[in-house]
Design an enzyme around this catalytic site. Structure first.
Site, PDB file in Angstrom:
ATOM      1  N   HIS A 157      41.105  18.283  80.606  1.00 42.45           N
ATOM      2  CA  HIS A 157      40.603  17.424  79.527  1.00 42.45           C
ATOM      3  C   HIS A 157      41.601  17.321  78.375  1.00 42.45           C
ATOM      4  O   HIS A 157      41.643  16.330  77.659  1.00 42.45           O
ATOM      5  CB  HIS A 157      39.277  17.959  78.991  1.00 42.45           C
ATOM      6  CG  HIS A 157      38.201  18.078  80.028  1.00 42.45           C
ATOM      7  ND1 HIS A 157      37.695  16.992  80.702  1.00 42.45           N
ATOM      8  CD2 HIS A 157      37.549  19.160  80.516  1.00 42.45           C
ATOM      9  CE1 HIS A 157      36.759  17.395  81.553  1.00 42.45           C
ATOM     10  NE2 HIS A 157      36.660  18.703  81.468  1.00 42.45           N
ATOM     11  N   HIS A 162      43.697  15.833  70.724  1.00 47.28           N
ATOM     12  CA  HIS A 162      42.990  14.673  71.270  1.00 47.28           C
ATOM     13  C   HIS A 162      43.849  13.445  70.982  1.00 47.28           C
ATOM     14  O   HIS A 162      44.476  13.347  69.924  1.00 47.28           O
ATOM     15  CB  HIS A 162      41.613  14.524  70.617  1.00 47.28           C
ATOM     16  CG  HIS A 162      40.695  15.671  70.908  1.00 47.28           C
ATOM     17  ND1 HIS A 162      39.844  15.692  71.994  1.00 47.28           N
ATOM     18  CD2 HIS A 162      40.511  16.852  70.272  1.00 47.28           C
ATOM     19  CE1 HIS A 162      39.171  16.831  72.003  1.00 47.28           C
ATOM     20  NE2 HIS A 162      39.556  17.558  70.963  1.00 47.28           N
ATOM     21  N   HIS A 198      43.391  20.105  66.685  1.00 47.15           N
ATOM     22  CA  HIS A 198      42.277  20.985  66.325  1.00 47.15           C
ATOM     23  C   HIS A 198      42.700  22.438  66.490  1.00 47.15           C
ATOM     24  O   HIS A 198      43.094  22.841  67.598  1.00 47.15           O
ATOM     25  CB  HIS A 198      41.057  20.702  67.202  1.00 47.15           C
ATOM     26  CG  HIS A 198      40.416  19.388  66.945  1.00 47.15           C
ATOM     27  ND1 HIS A 198      39.491  18.814  67.801  1.00 47.15           N
ATOM     28  CD2 HIS A 198      40.541  18.526  65.897  1.00 47.15           C
ATOM     29  CE1 HIS A 198      39.092  17.649  67.295  1.00 47.15           C
ATOM     30  NE2 HIS A 198      39.719  17.452  66.152  1.00 47.15           N
ATOM     31  N   THR A 237      33.436  18.774  69.694  1.00 45.99           N
ATOM     32  CA  THR A 237      33.517  17.355  70.081  1.00 45.99           C
ATOM     33  C   THR A 237      33.598  17.193  71.595  1.00 45.99           C
ATOM     34  O   THR A 237      33.798  16.084  72.081  1.00 45.99           O
ATOM     35  CB  THR A 237      34.728  16.670  69.423  1.00 45.99           C
ATOM     36  OG1 THR A 237      35.941  17.251  69.919  1.00 45.99           O
ATOM     37  CG2 THR A 237      34.675  16.804  67.904  1.00 45.99           C
ATOM     38  N   GLU A 293      40.014  11.778  66.663  1.00 48.42           N
ATOM     39  CA  GLU A 293      38.552  11.778  66.750  1.00 48.42           C
ATOM     40  C   GLU A 293      37.920  11.383  65.419  1.00 48.42           C
ATOM     41  O   GLU A 293      37.085  10.484  65.364  1.00 48.42           O
ATOM     42  CB  GLU A 293      38.082  13.142  67.233  1.00 48.42           C
ATOM     43  CG  GLU A 293      38.596  13.441  68.639  1.00 48.42           C
ATOM     44  CD  GLU A 293      37.752  14.414  69.413  1.00 48.42           C
ATOM     45  OE1 GLU A 293      37.265  14.048  70.488  1.00 48.42           O
ATOM     46  OE2 GLU A 293      37.584  15.553  68.933  1.00 48.42           O
ATOM     47  N   HIS A 308      44.389  22.702  70.255  1.00 53.33           N
ATOM     48  CA  HIS A 308      44.501  21.650  71.272  1.00 53.33           C
ATOM     49  C   HIS A 308      44.572  20.303  70.567  1.00 53.33           C
ATOM     50  O   HIS A 308      44.434  20.220  69.339  1.00 53.33           O
ATOM     51  CB  HIS A 308      43.312  21.700  72.241  1.00 53.33           C
ATOM     52  CG  HIS A 308      41.998  21.446  71.584  1.00 53.33           C
ATOM     53  ND1 HIS A 308      41.205  22.458  71.076  1.00 53.33           N
ATOM     54  CD2 HIS A 308      41.333  20.293  71.318  1.00 53.33           C
ATOM     55  CE1 HIS A 308      40.119  21.936  70.538  1.00 53.33           C
ATOM     56  NE2 HIS A 308      40.169  20.616  70.667  1.00 53.33           N
TER      57      HIS A 308
END
Length: 262
Positions: free
Chosen positions: A63, A95, A118, A198, A105, A93
């Site tokens: 992911h 996104h 994050h 999230t 996000e 990590h």
């Protein structure tokens, strides 16, 4: 939907089918409306104290990718801001989206950033481990840092270089002697609000600290994120890249967003 992901059949629009909290009252991310944020002069600055020796490994979850830290003791912690006591560093990590126009996000006044970092911590003063803390309303603290397209980020170089070792889902590689505070912007003005993870299970246990200032990343570095595979080397399905792994914004539902600056 036997596995969650970001495609139409298993993505954020249908997460509520397996994870009812997706429709909860303190879900993340949100659109931060600056005029509606409440300036709180009593908020102290947040302070990070990270020990590079606590970095352990980098891994591909299918992911995203994450850098994991030894959180068996208070080697690396964040304090201050909206937090009471010390929160121990667990991992960081990213996104991102399918292009350089969006992928973060959180939003600010509707503005999109291309990616978001994050840095995840847990309340080690009240709880005995990450799993326990992740179930508690004050259990987790996440620093959110926006990425914008600009100059090559030398501090991120070690991370992107290590991605060659974890191209496929399930791969991990040693990643030591790294201080993630080098990824923070110079300015530490922030917004804070009570929110959630999230990603599933979307637990509503996160105190968010979203930094106002973004950091720069080159378009080439960001494209390296998207080249990681969300499939394993042995999957019989066609290899699939992580083009997009961000959740859309969620309703505020009466929560107050506080800011450390006026």
């Amino acid at each position: 939907m036997n596995k969650w992901g970001y495609a139409d059949h298993n993505g954020p629009e249908v997460w509520h089918e397996l994870f009812p909290l997706a429709n909860g009252d303190r879900q993340s991310p949100i659109d931060i409306i600056t005029k509606a944020a409440s300036y709180d002069p009593s908020l102290p600055p947040f302070n990070v104290d990270y020990d590079p020796s606590s970095a352990k490994l980098i891994m591909n979850s299918g992911h995203t990718f994450s850098v994991e830290f030894d959180d068996g003791e208070d080697k690396s912690v964040v304090r201050g801001g909206p937090l009471h006591g010390s929160y121990r560093l667990r991992q960081f990590h990213f996104h991102w989206g399918p292009c350089d126009d969006y992928g973060a996000e959180h939003k600010v006044d509707g503005r999109d950033y291309p990616a978001e970092l994050h840095i995840v911590h847990w309340n080690s003063e009240k709880y005995s481990n990450f799993v326990e803390a992740a179930q508690k309303p004050d259990g987790l603290a996440v620093l959110g840092i926006f990425l914008k397209i600009g100059e090559h980020n030398k501090n991120l170089e070690r991370v992107t270089n290590a991605l060659d070792n974890i191209n496929f889902k399930g791969k991990q590689s040693s990643f030591t002697n790294f201080d993630p505070s080098c990824l923070l912007p110079d300015c530490k003005e922030f917004w804070t609000y009570p929110g959630s993870l999230t990603v599933p299970p979307l637990l509503e246990t996160v105190i968010w600290i979203v930094l106002k200032e973004p950091i720069e990343v080159s378009s080439r570095q960001l494209s390296r994120f998207r080249s990681l595979f969300s499939t394993t080397e042995t999957d019989e399905i066609e290899p699939c890249c992580m083009k997009n792994n961000h959740r859309p914004i969620q309703p505020l539902k009466g929560r107050t967003v506080r800011s450390s600056f006026s």
